[in-house]
Write a protein that holds these residues in place. Structure first.
Motif, PDB file in Angstrom:
ATOM      1  N   LEU A  42       0.831  -1.203   0.000  1.00  0.00           N
ATOM      2  CA  LEU A  42       0.000   0.000   0.000  1.00  0.00           C
ATOM      3  C   LEU A  42       0.866   1.254   0.000  1.00  0.00           C
ATOM      4  CD1 LEU A  42      -2.804   1.165   0.038  1.00  0.00           C
ATOM      5  CD2 LEU A  42      -2.819   0.985   2.537  1.00  0.00           C
ATOM      6  N   ALA A  43       1.956   1.246   0.768  1.00  0.00           N
ATOM      7  CA  ALA A  43       2.879   2.384   0.763  1.00  0.00           C
ATOM      8  C   ALA A  43       3.518   2.555  -0.608  1.00  0.00           C
ATOM      9  CB  ALA A  43       3.959   2.183   1.829  1.00  0.00           C
ATOM     10  N   LEU A  44       3.855   1.431  -1.251  1.00  0.00           N
ATOM     11  CA  LEU A  44       4.447   1.490  -2.590  1.00  0.00           C
ATOM     12  C   LEU A  44       3.474   2.077  -3.598  1.00  0.00           C
ATOM     13  CD1 LEU A  44       6.705   0.821  -4.592  1.00  0.00           C
ATOM     14  CD2 LEU A  44       5.752  -1.493  -4.767  1.00  0.00           C
ATOM     15  N   LEU A  45       2.207   1.718  -3.499  1.00  0.00           N
ATOM     16  CA  LEU A  45       1.206   2.274  -4.413  1.00  0.00           C
ATOM     17  C   LEU A  45       1.087   3.789  -4.236  1.00  0.00           C
ATOM     18  CD1 LEU A  45      -1.569  -0.472  -4.175  1.00  0.00           C
ATOM     19  CD2 LEU A  45      -0.033  -0.025  -6.108  1.00  0.00           C
ATOM     20  N   ILE A  89       3.652   5.724  -3.314  1.00  0.00           N
ATOM     21  CA  ILE A  89       4.861   6.262  -3.952  1.00  0.00           C
ATOM     22  C   ILE A  89       4.705   6.272  -5.467  1.00  0.00           C
ATOM     23  CG2 ILE A  89       7.330   5.906  -4.301  1.00  0.00           C
ATOM     24  CD1 ILE A  89       6.530   6.942  -1.522  1.00  0.00           C
ATOM     25  N   MET A  90       4.096   5.240  -6.017  1.00  0.00           N
ATOM     26  CA  MET A  90       3.867   5.183  -7.460  1.00  0.00           C
ATOM     27  C   MET A  90       2.901   6.283  -7.909  1.00  0.00           C
ATOM     28  SD  MET A  90       3.712   1.032  -7.945  1.00  0.00           S
ATOM     29  CE  MET A  90       3.649   1.025  -9.756  1.00  0.00           C
ATOM     30  N   ALA A  91       1.942   6.630  -7.053  1.00  0.00           N
ATOM     31  CA  ALA A  91       1.047   7.749  -7.370  1.00  0.00           C
ATOM     32  C   ALA A  91       1.828   9.060  -7.391  1.00  0.00           C
ATOM     33  CB  ALA A  91      -0.083   7.814  -6.342  1.00  0.00           C
ATOM     34  N   TYR A  92       2.761   9.209  -6.442  1.00  0.00           N
ATOM     35  CA  TYR A  92       3.602  10.411  -6.425  1.00  0.00           C
ATOM     36  C   TYR A  92       4.484  10.471  -7.670  1.00  0.00           C
ATOM     37  CZ  TYR A  92       7.302  13.660  -5.107  1.00  0.00           C
ATOM     38  OH  TYR A  92       8.197  14.700  -5.102  1.00  0.00           O
ATOM     39  N   ASP A  93       4.980   9.319  -8.110  1.00  0.00           N
ATOM     40  CA  ASP A  93       5.788   9.271  -9.326  1.00  0.00           C
ATOM     41  C   ASP A  93       4.990   9.771 -10.519  1.00  0.00           C
ATOM     42  OD1 ASP A  93       8.135   8.164 -11.005  1.00  0.00           O
ATOM     43  OD2 ASP A  93       6.386   7.118 -11.840  1.00  0.00           O
ATOM     44  N   ARG A  94       3.725   9.349 -10.635  1.00  0.00           N
ATOM     45  CA  ARG A  94       2.874   9.813 -11.742  1.00  0.00           C
ATOM     46  C   ARG A  94       2.567  11.306 -11.589  1.00  0.00           C
ATOM     47  NH1 ARG A  94       4.025   8.141 -15.648  1.00  0.00           N
ATOM     48  NH2 ARG A  94       5.891   7.841 -14.409  1.00  0.00           N
ATOM     49  N   TYR A  95       2.388  11.766 -10.347  1.00  0.00           N
ATOM     50  CA  TYR A  95       2.176  13.196 -10.111  1.00  0.00           C
ATOM     51  C   TYR A  95       3.382  14.000 -10.589  1.00  0.00           C
ATOM     52  CZ  TYR A  95       2.626  17.541  -7.486  1.00  0.00           C
ATOM     53  OH  TYR A  95       2.855  18.850  -7.153  1.00  0.00           O
ATOM     54  N   SER A 123      -3.701   6.809   5.542  1.00  0.00           N
ATOM     55  CA  SER A 123      -2.795   7.866   5.059  1.00  0.00           C
ATOM     56  C   SER A 123      -2.318   7.641   3.623  1.00  0.00           C
ATOM     57  CB  SER A 123      -1.597   8.016   6.001  1.00  0.00           C
ATOM     58  OG  SER A 123      -2.016   8.434   7.278  1.00  0.00           O
ATOM     59  N   PRO A 124      -1.794   6.442   3.276  1.00  0.00           N
ATOM     60  CA  PRO A 124      -1.392   6.227   1.877  1.00  0.00           C
ATOM     61  C   PRO A 124      -2.563   6.366   0.906  1.00  0.00           C
ATOM     62  CG  PRO A 124      -0.436   4.548   3.287  1.00  0.00           C
ATOM     63  CD  PRO A 124      -1.433   5.295   4.111  1.00  0.00           C
ATOM     64  N   PHE A 125      -3.738   5.881   1.317  1.00  0.00           N
ATOM     65  CA  PHE A 125      -4.898   5.953   0.426  1.00  0.00           C
ATOM     66  C   PHE A 125      -5.295   7.411   0.161  1.00  0.00           C
ATOM     67  CE2 PHE A 125      -9.615   5.780  -0.143  1.00  0.00           C
ATOM     68  CZ  PHE A 125      -9.595   5.185  -1.394  1.00  0.00           C
ATOM     69  N   LEU A 126      -5.305   8.233   1.216  1.00  0.00           N
ATOM     70  CA  LEU A 126      -5.624   9.651   1.032  1.00  0.00           C
ATOM     71  C   LEU A 126      -4.560  10.347   0.194  1.00  0.00           C
ATOM     72  CD1 LEU A 126      -6.927  10.636   4.592  1.00  0.00           C
ATOM     73  CD2 LEU A 126      -8.267  10.195   2.518  1.00  0.00           C
ATOM     74  N   PHE A 127      -3.299   9.941   0.368  1.00  0.00           N
ATOM     75  CA  PHE A 127      -2.216  10.507  -0.440  1.00  0.00           C
ATOM     76  C   PHE A 127      -2.413  10.166  -1.912  1.00  0.00           C
ATOM     77  CE2 PHE A 127       1.978  10.456  -2.383  1.00  0.00           C
ATOM     78  CZ  PHE A 127       2.517  11.658  -1.950  1.00  0.00           C
ATOM     79  N   ILE A 128      -2.848   8.939  -2.191  1.00  0.00           N
ATOM     80  CA  ILE A 128      -3.112   8.532  -3.575  1.00  0.00           C
ATOM     81  C   ILE A 128      -4.239   9.364  -4.168  1.00  0.00           C
ATOM     82  CG2 ILE A 128      -3.989   6.646  -5.017  1.00  0.00           C
ATOM     83  CD1 ILE A 128      -2.551   4.711  -3.079  1.00  0.00           C
ATOM     84  N   ILE A 129      -5.311   9.545  -3.410  1.00  0.00           N
ATOM     85  CA  ILE A 129      -6.439  10.344  -3.903  1.00  0.00           C
ATOM     86  C   ILE A 129      -6.006  11.778  -4.165  1.00  0.00           C
ATOM     87  CG2 ILE A 129      -8.668  11.326  -3.251  1.00  0.00           C
ATOM     88  CD1 ILE A 129      -9.308   8.745  -1.800  1.00  0.00           C
ATOM     89  N   LEU A 130      -5.253  12.370  -3.235  1.00  0.00           N
ATOM     90  CA  LEU A 130      -4.787  13.747  -3.404  1.00  0.00           C
ATOM     91  C   LEU A 130      -3.891  13.867  -4.632  1.00  0.00           C
ATOM     92  CD1 LEU A 130      -4.679  16.613  -2.231  1.00  0.00           C
ATOM     93  CD2 LEU A 130      -2.697  15.896  -0.886  1.00  0.00           C
TER      94      LEU A 130
END
Length: 311
Positions: free
Chosen positions: A112-115, A117-123, A209-216
């Motif tokens: 879940l933490a990796l997902l 980070i991958m969202a941040y990479d796409r951002y 926290s990771p899930f909200l980070f992905i949504i943001l």
């Protein structure tokens, strides 16, 4: 757990497949096929990322780690289930149970933490393209990788340490198909309020926290995509995120059902199906999702296959 209880209780019995014993042979073949498919497809992603220079980017660096985690998550659960099918005795020792719970929770938390980070990479790739090389430079990627593993297994260590102090009063029947903390709490005869409190607190950090980070991250990504004037540019930008969105939806959806089941209407068969989806089906589907939606992966696969044919 006190010393007296440890000497009395040496193993647990899984009840998850107790109502499906007549289908053991079929279940064994299905789970074996799914596990082999998981290993082959995820190893394929790892090998392609290593061999093809076009995939030596942060995105595929993290994708390789996702494949590694999927292999580990599935391997923590499936081999023991298959061995139990062959023995026709669905048991696990006390120490193996705690070890299985430790690695299961750890790998799930890491994923879940990796997902996130991958969202941040796409951002960074879509919203900060001019700074992407700096934001996702090699040292940053390595530090993020270390943080992912520390994040997941610190969470796991807290829960398993607390679970190891529980008393079970000789009750060895786990209403599940593998060892995890929630099923252990259900059969414990000692007070579990500390375990439940730790579960609620850590869920906010490790789960929410990771899930909200992905949504943001995807709110910013969507806003950037909508500002792109050409339809071709929009499609190209969205295609780079489609695979990740699908994987996040699959993992979070199955994970939520696995760890947040309502107490009313509880069914061993439904629980076994949900757990199978989370630990077996999801790791098997992730490489397929990235292969279907990712042009670079498909081209790398064609290149490797063509080289093998010439050889």
């Amino acid at each position: 757990m006190n010393a007296q209880n440890q000497t009395q209780l040496t193993e647990f019995l899984f009840l998850g497949f107790s109502n499906l014993l007549s289908y053991e042979a079929h279940l064994f073949l299905v789970l074996l096929a799914a596990y082999l498919a998981t290993l082959m497809s995820n190893f394929m992603i790892i090998i392609l990322s290593l061999l093809d220079s076009r995939l030596h980017t942060p995105m595929y660096f993290f994708l390789s780690q996702l494949s590694c985690l999927d292999i580990c998550l599935s391997s923590v659960v499936v081999p023991k289930i298959l061995v139990n099918f062959l023995r026709q005795q669905h048991t696990i020792s006390y120490d193996q149970c705690l070890a299985q719970a430790f690695f299961l929770i750890g790998f799930a938390g890491c994923e879940l933490a990796l997902l996130a980070i991958m969202a941040y990479d796409r951002y960074a790739a879509i919203c900060q393209p001019l700074h992407y090389a700096h934001l996702m430079r090699g040292k940053v990627c390595i530090n993020l990788s270390v943080a992912i593993w520390l994040w997941g297994f610190l969470h796991s260590a807290i829960h398993v340490t607390l679970a190891s102090r529980l008393d079970f009063c000789g009750n060895r029947n786990i209403p599940h198909i593998f060892c995890d903390v929630p099923p252990l709490l259900k059969i414990a005869c000692s007070d579990t309020w500390v375990n439940e409190l730790a579960n609620h607190i850590t869920s906010l950090f490790v789960g929410l926290s990771p899930f909200l980070f992905i949504i943001l991250s995807y709110i910013y990504i969507l806003a950037s995509i909508l500002r792109i004037r050409s339809n071709t540019g929009r499609r190209k930008a969205f295609s780079t995120c489609a695979s990740h969105i699908s994987v996040v939806t699959l993992f979070v959806g199955n994970g939520s059902m696995n760890y947040n089941q309502p107490s009313a209407g509880y069914s061993l068969e439904v629980d076994a199906l949900i757990s199978t989806m989370f630990c077996i089906v999801t790791p098997m589907l992730n490489p397929l999702i990235y292969t279907l939606h990712n042009r670079e992966v498909k081209e790398a696969l064609r290149k490797i296959l063509s080289c093998w044919k010439r050889a």
